[in-house]
Scaffold this active site. Structure first.
Site, PDB file in Angstrom:
ATOM      1  N   CYS A  26       0.846  -1.194   0.000  1.00 55.80           N
ATOM      2  CA  CYS A  26       0.000   0.000   0.000  1.00 55.80           C
ATOM      3  C   CYS A  26       0.879   1.240   0.000  1.00 55.80           C
ATOM      4  O   CYS A  26       1.698   1.435   0.909  1.00 55.80           O
ATOM      5  CB  CYS A  26      -0.905  -0.035   1.228  1.00 55.80           C
ATOM      6  SG  CYS A  26      -1.648   1.540   1.641  1.00 55.80           S
ATOM      7  N   CYS A  46       0.371   3.383   2.988  1.00 53.47           N
ATOM      8  CA  CYS A  46       1.046   2.844   4.179  1.00 53.47           C
ATOM      9  C   CYS A  46       2.515   3.262   4.198  1.00 53.47           C
ATOM     10  O   CYS A  46       3.067   3.601   5.250  1.00 53.47           O
ATOM     11  CB  CYS A  46       0.954   1.318   4.211  1.00 53.47           C
ATOM     12  SG  CYS A  46      -0.721   0.704   4.398  1.00 53.47           S
ATOM     13  N   ASP A  61      31.727  20.691 -22.254  1.00 55.89           N
ATOM     14  CA  ASP A  61      33.194  20.649 -22.258  1.00 55.89           C
ATOM     15  C   ASP A  61      33.588  20.238 -23.679  1.00 55.89           C
ATOM     16  O   ASP A  61      32.775  19.663 -24.404  1.00 55.89           O
ATOM     17  CB  ASP A  61      33.665  19.621 -21.235  1.00 55.89           C
ATOM     18  CG  ASP A  61      35.170  19.413 -21.289  1.00 55.89           C
ATOM     19  OD1 ASP A  61      35.898  20.408 -21.393  1.00 55.89           O
ATOM     20  OD2 ASP A  61      35.601  18.249 -21.243  1.00 55.89           O
ATOM     21  N   ASP A 121      33.496  15.142 -19.385  1.00 53.80           N
ATOM     22  CA  ASP A 121      33.952  13.750 -19.322  1.00 53.80           C
ATOM     23  C   ASP A 121      34.271  13.298 -17.905  1.00 53.80           C
ATOM     24  O   ASP A 121      34.652  12.157 -17.683  1.00 53.80           O
ATOM     25  CB  ASP A 121      35.158  13.521 -20.234  1.00 53.80           C
ATOM     26  CG  ASP A 121      36.349  14.409 -19.877  1.00 53.80           C
ATOM     27  OD1 ASP A 121      36.283  15.085 -18.826  1.00 53.80           O
ATOM     28  OD2 ASP A 121      37.333  14.435 -20.634  1.00 53.80           O
ATOM     29  N   ASP A 135      36.987  18.105 -14.961  1.00 52.87           N
ATOM     30  CA  ASP A 135      36.002  19.161 -14.771  1.00 52.87           C
ATOM     31  C   ASP A 135      35.055  18.875 -13.616  1.00 52.87           C
ATOM     32  O   ASP A 135      33.882  19.218 -13.660  1.00 52.87           O
ATOM     33  CB  ASP A 135      35.218  19.403 -16.070  1.00 52.87           C
ATOM     34  CG  ASP A 135      34.816  18.112 -16.766  1.00 52.87           C
ATOM     35  OD1 ASP A 135      34.853  17.059 -16.099  1.00 52.87           O
ATOM     36  OD2 ASP A 135      34.457  18.164 -17.947  1.00 52.87           O
TER      37      ASP A 135
END
Length: 827
Positions: free
Chosen positions: A96, A99, A513, A710, A714
């Protein structure tokens, strides 16, 4: 004095856009280093450099002053990092959605926690707490709490129970089925009419005749008794839970609604309707449970890639053991067609590996001794022996599955709205039902001649209660998001939370990038230009390759691989230092060598020629002599143009490029791909500043800026974006840890695919909210005026729930008939 690392919570900041200016002020404070300002969490992580003249309190005062230059009421509070524990429990048998919400709300009030989620889709209770004592006793404490809501739920520690496999579908208890059919038997007996035996049951045709005339049918004592027994047997589970809830003071759930409605029907002489409410509710619940289980099965099938055993090689013997018992350094054997269970390196044998489980693409990759292999890959060739490099808990597939499962801890706004809505919806509708029931009594006070009867109003109130259950919303919305995350993981796209899936529907700007993202990252030296009379092209090339030997940057690695790693003698390389975004210094055979861009040369007072050539220019010096430069080239990805075009079709207004490369190189890539703005020659911290400037250009508060890189160099800018996406992250722990979305392959088209999944998921969420609320509100309004039958009321509850669940799972079929096969030839 030594550096002191501190974390501060920033308080009373009214405008997050001021953080960029505040960061600039903080950088002017000479006693600060390693400044990390997290704007979303309002946290400042920083290194303090106290001196005899300036202690820690004085430095903190300077930080406060820097904040208040742009935020007058802002302040800092020292953040104490406490040890925390994370526990995951399985709530077996929770059927449920309401619930699950009630358990979560009660647990939040009861337990001290940093994070707490009850995930209905995967039946898990997840808690992070600094209360170590609670962490040790979490199983009995949660069991006690859960059983207040539903004593039939079994609480299991996830460590003692393996992940739920696809075939493990919860079945309805036989005892429930038997009791249900006994009840149906009594219902049928109520229609038995044998006057000779004094059995005066319901005469069906007579009842239907009166029903169509709009007249009431009177029941005999025999029929009332058999219908009462039918009601008790069919609704036994619901009634018992209703009684338990009365004693615990936890009402306003579907058990309360259905039981109250049925009892109201019995007292108003609508005994048949009372039985029908229970019977159809139970049938609907059974169907709903099967639908939920089927949904869970579909989701767990997507996450069932993890191997549980490995063939451990001990001398000449091979023994099958559980993956948890295999340690780094052990040798395991993998036969043809088997999944590689743990990360490692091949030490014996050649083969082809299918990486579909990781990347979502059927890519056959050649592998030989020395090749790295990852858990989840399928051995398509001969038998191989693998030296394990990571324990099972640290393996790539284990981390991927754990990340997808934990995505439920980061909820979308739609999920949070539904949780709050369900909390108030049922009590409000119940109160309305009570008002409808007593309305005739109120009218009688003012108008004694009123034709309104208590019986009619109670019947209307009963219908109101049946309609009011919020299960359709509570169940289907989380399932929609988790199904979206599940199908994305199947396609090699790991989304860390439904909040990010939701955010991807509001992308206004995309920032890319360049290196390794828009380009292949397959670098090579295209041209060698000596500028010193005593330097040959061969010697210049050799110095660049030696200088880049220890570099971790893709350019450096490619240069060394192209030159030949085995041609280099690393023992003559010393004092290697890499300068992020600029280049490197090293001592090679006793001589100081520097390789880098014009910025590094300028910093070291070298005058270098201005080179206007397509590609990256790396200048080379030896001691204090400038030797010349090399031109390094890269290749734009084949799918880059189509990806940019697809993003524009999806409504992305602006596309930007951030790179540390030279202006000429960056502009040539931007022109080839029709990118709007390009920012070149940026250092990592400058990329973050530029991204923040771009984010400030969003036209609405809901608009999002995503960054795609990648994941190698970065990390700061990925973590600073509204949604950070790391590409080609197979085996990259850093990318998986940092990014909000991780694309395991280096296929740029997966970006568009990610947005497509996000869009489809949102469509289904909106459809389910509209369907559920629309039908319920419509039927509720009809119910007020007494024009709704009990059958329509039952459909508006159970039927709508079932439809919403089935609709939520439609995202699973998004790529059902699409197959991808790419074969990589052996080199």
């Amino acid at each position: 004095m030594e550096k002191v690392n501190k974390s501060y919570k920033i308080i009373n900041v009214k405008n997050k856009k001021n953080y960029n200016r505040i960061l600039g002020e903080l950088r002017k404070i000479k006693e600060l280093s390693d400044i990390n300002l997290n704007k979303d969490q309002h946290m400042l992580h920083v290194g303090l450099l106290p001196t005899e003249e300036t202690g820690v309190p004085q430095i903190e005062a300077k930080i406060q002053k820097a904040l208040q230059r742009y935020e007058k009421t802002a302040g800092i509070e020292e953040f104490e990092v406490k040890e925390s524990v994370r526990k995951v429990l399985i709530l077996k048998g929770i059927d449920c959605g309401h619930c699950a919400t009630r358990i979560e709300n009660l647990a939040r009030k009861t337990f001290s926690h940093e994070k707490l989620v009850v995930d209905f889709a995967t039946e898990r209770f997840i808690i992070e707490t600094t209360d170590l004592e609670l962490g040790e006793n979490i199983l009995p404490e949660v069991t006690k709490l859960v059983h207040k809501i539903d004593p039939n739920i079994q609480v299991i520690d996830s460590k003692t129970k393996k992940r739920v496999m696809a075939e493990e579908v919860y079945k309805i208890k036989k005892s429930d089925i038997i009791l249900f059919f006994i009840g149906v038997g009594f219902l049928l007996l109520s229609f038995v009419y044998i006057p000779k035996l004094h059995i005066d049951g319901i005469r069906l045709f007579a009842m239907l005749k009166l029903f169509f005339k709009g007249q009431e049918y009177e029941l005999s004592h025999y029929s009332k008794i058999t219908l009462l027994l039918a009601f008790l047997f069919i609704g036994n589970k619901v009634i018992l839970q209703f009684v338990r809830n009365l004693f615990t003071g936890r009402i306003f759930d579907e058990n309360f609604l259905m039981t109250t409605a049925s009892i109201g029907a019995i007292f108003t002489e609508h005994n048949i309707e009372a039985v029908m409410v229970m019977m159809f509710y139970q049938i609907g619940s059974f169907l709903q449970q099967r639908a939920v289980n089927h949904s869970r099965k579909s989701i767990t099938e997507l996450l069932s890639f993890e191997a549980t055993t490995a063939k451990l090689k001990l001398g000449s013997d091979v023994t099958e053991v559980e993956v948890e018992s295999v340690l780094p350094g052990d040798i395991i054997m993998v036969k043809t067609g088997e999944m590689i269970p743990l990360d490692g390196v091949i030490v014996e044998g050649k083969t082809y590996l299918d990486t579909k489980a990781l990347t979502g693409e059927s890519l056959n990759r050649s592998a030989k001794p020395g090749s790295e292999v990852l858990s989840g890959m399928i051995n398509m060739g001969g038998v191989i022996e693998v030296k394990v490099t990571k324990a099972s808990t640290e393996s790539t597939m284990s981390k991927i599955i754990e990340m997808v499962e934990n995505a439920s801890t980061k909820k979308a706004k739609a999920e949070e709205f539904i949780s709050k809505f369900a909390r108030y919806y049922t009590p409000i509708v119940s109160a309305c039902a009570l008002l409808i029931a007593v309305f005739p009594l109120i009218v009688k006070i003012f108008d004694s001649n009123s034709s309104l009867t208590l019986t009619d109003s109670v019947y209307r109130a009963m219908i109101f209660l049946v309609i009011s259950c919020p299960c359709a919303l509570v169940i289907s919305i989380p399932l929609s998001f988790f199904a979206g995350i599940g199908i994305a993981s199947k396609r090699g796209i790991l989304i860390k939370g439904s909040n990010y899936l939701e955010a991807l529907n509001n992308v206004e700007q995309v920032v890319f990038d360049k290196t390794g993202t828009l380009t292949k990252g397959e670098f090579g030296i295209k041209e060698v230009v000596p500028m010193n009379p005593g330097t040959t092209a061969e010697e210049l090339h050799r110095l660049v390759a030696y200088g880049e030997y220890y570099s971790t940057h893709p350019i450096g690695i490619s240069i060394v691989d192209e030159y030949g790693r085995d041609r280099i003698f690393p023992e003559i390389i010393a004092e290697f230092t890499e300068f992020s975004g600029r280049g490197l210094k090293a001592t090679i055979n006793g001589a100081r060598i520097m390789v880098g861009n014009s910025r590094l040369m300028k910093e070291n007072k070298f005058e270098v020629p201005k080179v206007d050539k397509p590609g990256m220019i790396l200048h080379v010096t030896k001691e204090r002599t400038y030797l010349g430069y090399v031109v390094v080239g890269d290749v734009i990805r084949d799918e880059a143009v189509d990806t940019i075009r697809s993003l524009r079709k999806r409504g992305v207004k602006k596309i930007h490029l951030l790179t540390g490369d030279a202006k000429g190189v960056a502009e040539s890539v931007a022109n080839a791909l029709d990118i709007d703005d390009v920012y070149s020659e940026l250092l990592p911290n400058e990329k973050v500043e530029k991204l923040n400037e771009i984010r400030a250009l969003n036209t609405t508060p809901k608009s999002k800026t995503i960054y795609i890189g990648d994941g190698i160099n970065d990390a700061p800018v990925i973590s600073s974006a509204d949604v950070g996406i790391a590409m080609g992250a197979t085996g990259s722990d850093a990318a998986i840890a940092i990014a909000d979305v991780v694309i395991m392959s280096d296929n740029l088209q997966k970006v568009d695919e990610t947005l497509a999944i996000a869009k489809k998921t949102r469509q289904l969420v909106v459809q389910n909210i509209t369907l559920s609320l629309g039908i319920k509100i419509f039927v509720l309004l009809l119910g007020v005026f007494g024009t709704v039958t009990i059958w329509l009321a039952i459909f508006s509850d159970v039927g709508v729930s079932l439809l919403a669940i089935l609709n939520a799972m439609r995202v699973m079929g998004l790529y059902k008939h699409q197959t991808e096969t790419v074969e990589e030839q052996e080199v």
